[in-house]
Design a protein around this motif. Structure first.
Motif, PDB file in Angstrom:
ATOM      1  N   TYR A   1      24.489 -35.281  -3.190  1.00 32.03           N
ATOM      2  CA  TYR A   1      24.123 -35.781  -4.512  1.00 32.03           C
ATOM      3  C   TYR A   1      22.597 -35.911  -4.585  1.00 32.03           C
ATOM      4  O   TYR A   1      22.027 -36.883  -4.094  1.00 32.03           O
ATOM      5  CB  TYR A   1      24.757 -37.142  -4.774  1.00 32.03           C
ATOM      6  CG  TYR A   1      26.234 -37.132  -5.056  1.00 32.03           C
ATOM      7  CD1 TYR A   1      26.756 -36.403  -6.122  1.00 32.03           C
ATOM      8  CD2 TYR A   1      27.121 -37.879  -4.271  1.00 32.03           C
ATOM      9  CE1 TYR A   1      28.124 -36.411  -6.400  1.00 32.03           C
ATOM     10  CE2 TYR A   1      28.482 -37.901  -4.547  1.00 32.03           C
ATOM     11  CZ  TYR A   1      28.974 -37.168  -5.607  1.00 32.03           C
ATOM     12  OH  TYR A   1      30.325 -37.180  -5.873  1.00 32.03           O
TER      13      TYR A   1
ATOM     14  N   PHE B   1      25.471 -31.118  -7.995  1.00 34.12           N
ATOM     15  CA  PHE B   1      25.926 -31.611  -6.690  1.00 34.12           C
ATOM     16  C   PHE B   1      26.478 -30.439  -5.899  1.00 34.12           C
ATOM     17  O   PHE B   1      26.744 -29.365  -6.441  1.00 34.12           O
ATOM     18  CB  PHE B   1      26.968 -32.731  -6.828  1.00 34.12           C
ATOM     19  CG  PHE B   1      28.234 -32.304  -7.529  1.00 34.12           C
ATOM     20  CD1 PHE B   1      29.318 -31.829  -6.811  1.00 34.12           C
ATOM     21  CD2 PHE B   1      28.337 -32.391  -8.908  1.00 34.12           C
ATOM     22  CE1 PHE B   1      30.481 -31.437  -7.456  1.00 34.12           C
ATOM     23  CE2 PHE B   1      29.500 -31.998  -9.570  1.00 34.12           C
ATOM     24  CZ  PHE B   1      30.572 -31.525  -8.841  1.00 34.12           C
TER      25      PHE B   1
ATOM     26  N   GLN C   1      27.905 -40.159 -11.193  1.00 36.53           N
ATOM     27  CA  GLN C   1      26.580 -39.576 -11.395  1.00 36.53           C
ATOM     28  C   GLN C   1      26.221 -39.732 -12.869  1.00 36.53           C
ATOM     29  O   GLN C   1      26.983 -39.325 -13.738  1.00 36.53           O
ATOM     30  CB  GLN C   1      26.578 -38.094 -11.010  1.00 36.53           C
ATOM     31  CG  GLN C   1      25.224 -37.415 -11.150  1.00 36.53           C
ATOM     32  CD  GLN C   1      25.294 -35.910 -10.905  1.00 36.53           C
ATOM     33  OE1 GLN C   1      25.834 -35.167 -11.726  1.00 36.53           O
ATOM     34  NE2 GLN C   1      24.771 -35.465  -9.764  1.00 36.53           N
TER      35      GLN C   1
END
Length: 467
Positions: free
Chosen positions: A177, A195, A5
């Motif tokens: 996500y 998340f 991420q």
């Protein structure tokens, strides 16, 4: 399997890099694409696909530049109509990335083309779902952005069906996500994490706990604030296309002499100063707008600055390129250059300067009883104001200061003491007031965070609003 991420705090935005067996996919990239190319080199991988969850409204995506750099196709879900070539995936269509499968889940509601991408691992089990703005941690995407003639109630109904049929049916251990985290204006009140899991969201997310479709529509649509002015502009840019980042940089990263800088100002260019807010108050080019890079820079630039006006920059030394990149992330492509030598060079040359007087809360406390013309201007959001504010203060939210007539109530004889929560927004507000010809202003250091603890200042709440 590798998942990373890439989170950008000032936009509350998350992009994702997924890799398996030397193949990679990028989901919802930002306009500056070097981080994704660096990761591909680091993992010795080829970027095979660029997935977009929807037409983003709060930033300009890097899909076009990344596609040009990698030759990877841009993938949108059903109902996406663009001004450039894309792969329009069908609901349920699978894409292979190494030993992984990425499955398209069409989830209209936030927007009509909104699509989630389910990542299926090497063993064929659902591992993670990239939800875009369909599902956040603790919230869902607002249903009132860039959706044609459909009402927010109609879109909310679609979002309910999407969540019920495509998201809540996933296993509880699937990782969620989302495209955004706390602070994003794409939802009402996102949770503190970036998340989660399907199981956690089914337990705690109000939108997944709604008893009925009608209840869901009511909860999702009530209390929506007005979206920032740049949202429809960015969504349109993402749909139709834009100049390459390299072109923008070549056009914008130009040092300007004081004479050239002044000539462009005389032609109507806006001056944006991105130095630290406290530094700005000590001296600046007259007429400058302050939006410091240290805060939610891109969001406030998009909310307050005009997109159709040429722009000049005053930055801290070495931050010229960063400023241009961060402006481009929200669609500003009309930067004409920056002041060579910065403000120090301007001051050393003997040019006129302006400043903003700052005071501490104890000085405000001393002035309130003795100055009948003193007006406290609180530029926080209405909900912040309602939770506690200085007695008799005026609430003029920073985001509303571009509205015509928003400052018409101020008189020349008034002495305005301006504050926000911590000091960043109040300096922006003071610079706007100055530009509007209002100069009897004081910036209150530390904002409400310090004011509320100051002896001698009466604090009140708007209980009718809070209840």
């Amino acid at each position: 399997m590798y998942i990373k991420q890439l989170y950008t705090g000032c936009l509350s935005e998350a992009a994702y890099f997924i890799e398996s067996e030397g193949e990679a996919a990028v989901i919802d990239p930002l306009r500056d694409i070097e981080a994704y190319l660096d990761l591909a080199r680091e993992k010795n991988a080829t970027i095979k696909y660029i997935f977009e969850t929807h037409f983003h409204a709060d930033f300009v995506s890097g899909h076009l530049d990344l596609a040009a750099a990698t030759k990877a196709p841009i993938v949108y879900g059903p109902d996406a109509k663009t001004g450039f070539p894309v792969v329009t995936a069908q609901d349920g269509q699978d894409f292979k990335v190494g030993k992984l499968t990425i499955r398209t889940l069409h989830t209209p509601g936030h927007t009509m083309e909104s699509t989630c991408y389910l990542l299926i691992d090497e063993q064929g089990a659902p591992h993670a779902v990239f939800t875009g703005d369909t599902l956040f941690v603790g919230d869902v995407g607002r249903p009132d952005l860039f959706s044609g003639n459909l009402s927010k109630e109609e879109l909310s109904g679609m979002l309910f069906e999407s969540l019920q049929s495509k998201i809540k049916t996933l296993p509880d251990n699937v990782v969620v996500y989302p495209a955004h985290g706390p602070g994003s204006a794409c939802g009402k009140n996102l949770g503190p994490n970036t998340f989660s899991t399907i199981g956690e969201e089914k337990k705690s997310n109000y939108a997944l706990l709604a008893d009925s479709k009608e209840d869901f529509i009511r909860q999702v649509t009530e209390g929506l604030s007005t979206p920032p002015q740049y949202f429809p502009i960015n969504a349109q840019i993402n749909k139709e296309g834009y100049d390459a980042m390299q072109t923008v940089m070549e056009r914008s990263l130009k040092p300007l002499s004081i004479a050239d800088f002044k000539a462009k100002v005389a032609e109507g260019a806006l001056v944006l100063d991105t130095r630290n807010a406290n530094t700005f108050t000590e001296g600046f080019v007259p007429g400058s707008i302050s939006i410091g890079l240290e805060g939610r820079f891109a969001e406030w630039a998009g909310s307050l600055l005009p997109f159709d006006r040429q722009m000049l920059l005053v930055t801290a030394p070495g931050q010229e390129e960063e400023t241009i990149v961060r402006l481009a992330r929200v669609g500003f492509d009309k930067v004409e250059g920056y002041l060579e030598g910065g403000f120090d060079g301007w001051k050393a040359a003997g040019e006129k300067i302006d400043l903003i007087i700052s005071v501490d809360p104890d000085e405000l406390a001393m002035d309130i009883p003795h100055d009948p013309n003193l007006v406290v201007v609180d530029v926080r959001k209405p909900a912040e104001f309602a939770s506690g504010h200085v007695s008799d203060a005026i609430n003029l939210s920073l985001g509303d200061m571009t509205d015509p007539g928003s400052m018409a109530t101020f008189d020349d004889h008034q002495n305005l003491y301006v504050h926000c929560q911590g000091g960043y927004r109040s300096v922006i507000a003071c610079s706007i007031l100055k530009q509007e010809g209002i100069h009897n202003i004081r910036n209150v250091n530390g904002g409400y965070g310090k004011i509320k603890d100051q002896e001698g200042i009466e604090i009140v709440q708007e209980k009718d609003v809070l209840n």
